[in-house]
Scaffold this motif. Structure first.
Motif, PDB file in Angstrom:
ATOM      1  N   VAL A  66       4.865   7.844  -2.076  1.00 53.42           N
ATOM      2  CA  VAL A  66       3.940   7.126  -2.956  1.00 53.42           C
ATOM      3  C   VAL A  66       4.717   6.353  -4.016  1.00 53.42           C
ATOM      4  CG1 VAL A  66       2.073   7.387  -4.647  1.00 53.42           C
ATOM      5  CG2 VAL A  66       2.056   8.748  -2.536  1.00 53.42           C
ATOM      6  N   ARG A  67       5.686   6.996  -4.638  1.00 49.86           N
ATOM      7  CA  ARG A  67       6.493   6.317  -5.661  1.00 49.86           C
ATOM      8  C   ARG A  67       7.263   5.128  -5.077  1.00 49.86           C
ATOM      9  NH1 ARG A  67       6.847  11.640  -7.663  1.00 49.86           N
ATOM     10  NH2 ARG A  67       8.753  12.095  -6.516  1.00 49.86           N
ATOM     11  N   SER A  68       7.704   5.244  -3.840  1.00 53.27           N
ATOM     12  CA  SER A  68       8.433   4.164  -3.181  1.00 53.27           C
ATOM     13  C   SER A  68       7.547   2.940  -2.966  1.00 53.27           C
ATOM     14  CB  SER A  68       8.985   4.660  -1.840  1.00 53.27           C
ATOM     15  OG  SER A  68       9.701   3.662  -1.195  1.00 53.27           O
ATOM     16  N   VAL A  69       6.287   3.155  -2.624  1.00 50.18           N
ATOM     17  CA  VAL A  69       5.344   2.044  -2.462  1.00 50.18           C
ATOM     18  C   VAL A  69       5.098   1.382  -3.819  1.00 50.18           C
ATOM     19  CG1 VAL A  69       2.959   1.429  -1.906  1.00 50.18           C
ATOM     20  CG2 VAL A  69       4.244   2.963  -0.395  1.00 50.18           C
ATOM     21  N   ILE A  70       4.879   2.176  -4.851  1.00 54.23           N
ATOM     22  CA  ILE A  70       4.630   1.630  -6.193  1.00 54.23           C
ATOM     23  C   ILE A  70       5.833   0.833  -6.682  1.00 54.23           C
ATOM     24  CG2 ILE A  70       4.255   2.230  -8.618  1.00 54.23           C
ATOM     25  CD1 ILE A  70       2.621   4.664  -7.587  1.00 54.23           C
ATOM     26  N   ALA A  71       7.033   1.291  -6.367  1.00 50.31           N
ATOM     27  CA  ALA A  71       8.260   0.626  -6.814  1.00 50.31           C
ATOM     28  C   ALA A  71       8.636  -0.565  -5.937  1.00 50.31           C
ATOM     29  CB  ALA A  71       9.408   1.634  -6.841  1.00 50.31           C
ATOM     30  N   GLY A  72       7.880  -0.817  -4.878  1.00 49.67           N
ATOM     31  CA  GLY A  72       8.191  -1.927  -3.990  1.00 49.67           C
ATOM     32  C   GLY A  72       9.434  -1.704  -3.160  1.00 49.67           C
ATOM     33  N   GLU A  73       9.838  -0.455  -3.034  1.00 54.69           N
ATOM     34  CA  GLU A  73      11.067  -0.119  -2.307  1.00 54.69           C
ATOM     35  C   GLU A  73      10.860  -0.042  -0.805  1.00 54.69           C
ATOM     36  OE1 GLU A  73      12.107   3.529  -4.220  1.00 54.69           O
ATOM     37  OE2 GLU A  73      12.901   2.505  -5.977  1.00 54.69           O
ATOM     38  N   THR A  74       9.615  -0.019  -0.384  1.00 54.32           N
ATOM     39  CA  THR A  74       9.314   0.069   1.037  1.00 54.32           C
ATOM     40  C   THR A  74       7.995  -0.639   1.310  1.00 54.32           C
ATOM     41  OG1 THR A  74       9.088   1.583   2.900  1.00 54.32           O
ATOM     42  CG2 THR A  74       8.060   2.260   0.863  1.00 54.32           C
ATOM     43  N   ALA A  75       7.870  -1.134   2.517  1.00 54.09           N
ATOM     44  CA  ALA A  75       6.589  -1.693   2.945  1.00 54.09           C
ATOM     45  C   ALA A  75       5.725  -0.518   3.383  1.00 54.09           C
ATOM     46  CB  ALA A  75       6.790  -2.664   4.092  1.00 54.09           C
TER      47      ALA A  75
END
Length: 128
Positions: A66-75
């Motif tokens: 979830v944090r990765s999506v919020i940070a734009g680190e992953t599609a």
């Protein structure tokens, strides 16, 4: 780089700090979608007063995902999107990305940048 050929959304930042950014002119449509989705997810979490951990538990996901999506680190993947939207009871995916209003919102001439969109927009701009 992802298998689809696009880098994670945050890699296209021209200026600003994620998610309050301006994206580079060469940004693919997937990164615009990722930016809008990240903003909507962060806003939804504030509205319901949940943390990334809280929504992760309710959605059956990991908090780092979830944090990765919020940070734009992953599609985001489709299953993850569906789980988040279901848990939050909110639409996160930017369905309006190809609307004329979205062209103004994102400051991008989508027809020029993405030839496959030719003819999808009314002539004369918004309200035409």
């Amino acid at each position: 780089m992802r298998s689809g050929g696009d880098d994670p959304p945050f890699r296209y930042v021209e200026s600003g700090e994620w998610p309050d950014v301006v994206l580079r002119p060469d940004t693919p449509l997937s990164a615009y979608a990722g930016l809008v989705l990240a903003r909507r997810l962060a806003t939804a979490l504030k509205i319901v007063d949940w943390s990334a951990n809280g929504v992760a538990v309710r959605a059956g996901l990991s908090a780092p995902a979830v944090r990765s999506v919020i940070a734009g680190e992953t599609a985001i993947t489709l299953p993850t999107l569906i789980r988040l939207e279901s848990a939050l009871q909110a639409r996160l995916y930017p369905m309006d990305l190809l609307d004329v209003s979205a062209v103004d919102l994102y400051g991008v001439d989508l027809e020029a940048r993405f030839p496959a969109t030719q003819g999808l927009f009314p002539t004369g701009g918004p309200g035409a």
